[in-house]
Write a protein that holds these residues in place. Sequence first.
Motif, PDB file in Angstrom:
ATOM      1  N   UNK A 166      37.026  42.610  45.211  1.00 59.79           N
ATOM      2  CA  UNK A 166      36.348  41.334  44.982  1.00 59.79           C
ATOM      3  C   UNK A 166      36.956  40.230  45.839  1.00 59.79           C
ATOM      4  N   UNK A 167      38.295  40.186  45.889  1.00 58.03           N
ATOM      5  CA  UNK A 167      38.947  39.159  46.702  1.00 58.03           C
ATOM      6  C   UNK A 167      38.665  39.387  48.188  1.00 58.03           C
ATOM      7  N   UNK A 168      38.717  40.633  48.595  1.00 59.00           N
ATOM      8  CA  UNK A 168      38.471  40.941  49.999  1.00 59.00           C
ATOM      9  C   UNK A 168      37.032  40.599  50.384  1.00 59.00           C
ATOM     10  N   UNK A 169      36.091  40.893  49.496  1.00 60.89           N
ATOM     11  CA  UNK A 169      34.686  40.615  49.775  1.00 60.89           C
ATOM     12  C   UNK A 169      34.419  39.125  49.938  1.00 60.89           C
ATOM     13  N   UNK A 170      35.195  38.290  49.258  1.00 59.57           N
ATOM     14  CA  UNK A 170      35.014  36.846  49.372  1.00 59.57           C
ATOM     15  C   UNK A 170      35.712  36.266  50.599  1.00 59.57           C
ATOM     16  N   UNK A 171      36.441  37.118  51.353  1.00 62.29           N
ATOM     17  CA  UNK A 171      37.034  36.646  52.602  1.00 62.29           C
ATOM     18  C   UNK A 171      38.511  36.344  52.563  1.00 62.29           C
ATOM     19  N   UNK A 172      39.197  36.701  51.480  1.00 58.01           N
ATOM     20  CA  UNK A 172      40.637  36.464  51.386  1.00 58.01           C
ATOM     21  C   UNK A 172      41.411  37.599  52.055  1.00 58.01           C
ATOM     22  N   UNK A 173      42.601  37.267  52.564  1.00 58.97           N
ATOM     23  CA  UNK A 173      43.566  38.307  52.907  1.00 58.97           C
ATOM     24  C   UNK A 173      44.086  38.907  51.606  1.00 58.97           C
ATOM     25  N   UNK A 174      44.177  40.219  51.537  1.00 60.16           N
ATOM     26  CA  UNK A 174      44.673  40.893  50.335  1.00 60.16           C
ATOM     27  C   UNK A 174      45.902  41.706  50.700  1.00 60.16           C
ATOM     28  N   UNK A 175      47.027  41.391  50.050  1.00 60.97           N
ATOM     29  CA  UNK A 175      48.275  42.115  50.267  1.00 60.97           C
ATOM     30  C   UNK A 175      48.629  42.863  48.989  1.00 60.97           C
ATOM     31  N   UNK A 176      48.763  44.161  49.081  1.00 66.08           N
ATOM     32  CA  UNK A 176      49.027  44.997  47.911  1.00 66.08           C
ATOM     33  C   UNK A 176      50.514  45.316  47.817  1.00 66.08           C
TER      34      UNK A 176
END
Length: 666
Positions: free
Chosen positions: A205-215
């Motif tokens: 969801x975060x990635x789809x909205x355009x955020x960088x996602x760090x796991x």
Amino acid sequence: MLHTGFEQPRLTDAQVTALDALRVQCAGDVVKMTTLAQSGHPGGSLSSLHFLLVLYAGIRRPGVRDPDRDRVVVSHGHISPGTYSVLAACDYFPRERMLMDFRRAGTPFSGHVETCVPGVEWNTGNLGQGLSAGVGMALAARLRGSDLRVAVCMGDGEQQKGQIAEARRFAVKFGLANLFGVIDLNGLQIGGKTSDIMPQNIAGAWEAEGWNVLDVPDGHDWQQLYAALRAAYRHETARPERPTVVIAHTVMGKGVSFMENKHQFHGAAASWEQAAQALAEIGAENDLERLKAKRAALPLKHEGREAPPAPEVAIDPGQPRTLGVDVKTDCRSAYGDALADLAAVNNAAGAPPKVVGFTCDLMESVKMNVLKKAQPAAFFEAGIQEHHTAAMCGAMSREGLRVFFSTFGVFGCAETYNQQRLSDINEARLKVVLTHCGLDVGEDGPTHQNIDYLALFGSLFHFDVFAPADPNQCDRIIRCIAVRETDSFVPMGRSKLPVIADETGKRPFFDEAYAFTPGKADRLRSGSEVAVLAFGPTSWRAVKVHELLKAKGIGVEVWNMASLKPLDREAVLRAAETGMIVTYEDHNVNTGLGLLVANVLAEERVQCRLLKLGVTFYGSSGLADQLYAEQGLSPEQVAARVEAFLAEASTPESAAGGRAVPTWLR
């Protein structure tokens, strides 16, 4: 306290050792606080401790009130034990004060984080609102030209809230790279597993909205956390122009065997026996008996609960505009012109703006198109995202900006009451100007006819409520609230209104010499037999009632109660000298001006006959005048009801101070 500043690429062995020691202290404090209070949220506090410690060790904090300090917003405010323990470890306040006062009446250390605790930036607890507050802080920083960072800590269950999606989209649209989030992904919430209660793809969801996602696969590994938080803080990501979210996989109740992966400890404290076991497993000192005895001896107090003051904003109100008595226009247009004037005189070219405006896909309806045309950099379109926008604007209003939020009444009041309430609790400086209030919305029908705005905003402790009677008064009210360091709410209708004249009928009542004063009503017409108290779009109609009854030889005094909160109690008492008061409002008759007036009469022990006229059922769809007539609120209908009210007062029973008894009861 260890401070890394996120400067070196990795933590040193000495720093890891120091963090280990701090975690033991903080975890022990979490158990002690919740056990001493016999309530609280230990599970999530323990799962969040590692990233909270790394975060607070890295952020810039030159002073707890320095305008360029980094901000940390804890959105899942129920992890207050973890937050307080880390803040104490960072020397924001003495540890023992926290242990003594956690969840104790009259003290700052509440069950959900509050700004009266040093280091807490925003009161939270209603899940899903913290990211919006962080967005507001990040946008304000960018407008001021500050390079501060804003971190927002969230829970995984909280991701089910739709407002978070609204905030995510806004942050990407406006390129808030100075904002990053941290999610405590422990997989549990109050009712059990998050995957059972409401499955969701959080990272997707975060990635789809355009955020960088760090796991972060192990959210309790210092080096993994540090690397991810450092990258988010320093913009060392794939898309440095975008905001970033760090997802830390953690264990609920980390470090306490009987709490680990147990959703029951989301919101339940350990017993005394369990607490002893927990402290032993953590490796923390067990001084519970000493703390319990000391806490029990403390007196009840109420101190230190005030929110720190927001920075004051020096505002030039500019020169009011005055329309002639032959003009008929809406208060919305007067608002748009006044707001543009405020921006023109306060937003200097090449300098950070002081006055900014936000709306939700209703720019032209609320007349913010005037601001956009005059100063596009001071106007922000937030889309159909009222929950986020209301919360964001509240946080921004404490960041050295004068923030105006405008939409329709039903969206900015009824729909977002929770968000406005949180701004009130945070003692924000928000200016909420809502159009299309009351039956005056007209053809849009009952879903859009906000007839309870006074009841809702009136129940908020810090909001002023000012309702303009005509465009001239509206202009002056907007300029007045712009200079006030308070939350302010201004409701207005949709329709064009006549400019109210003075008693000569030749000059505007609200002319060049008039200045709006909070807490003061305006006597529009004189009369001695009955007083009609009105506000907003019923004020000019009340003047018409005066004229209709004057032709019959009946003297009607008319008061415009534009200042509804604070209310002019003296005006109510003066009106009561006629012996009869009629309240006349485009609002739910049970919760509006009539109730306020009744309260004053009762509290002051004044005997006065009172007739409350207002909205008594949900309206239909039609022209505003038709809807008023449907409710018996046209000037002609009100004049007839006032005349009947006077006639009733002349009956023997009324003259004796009693009430006429129905025939069937005699």
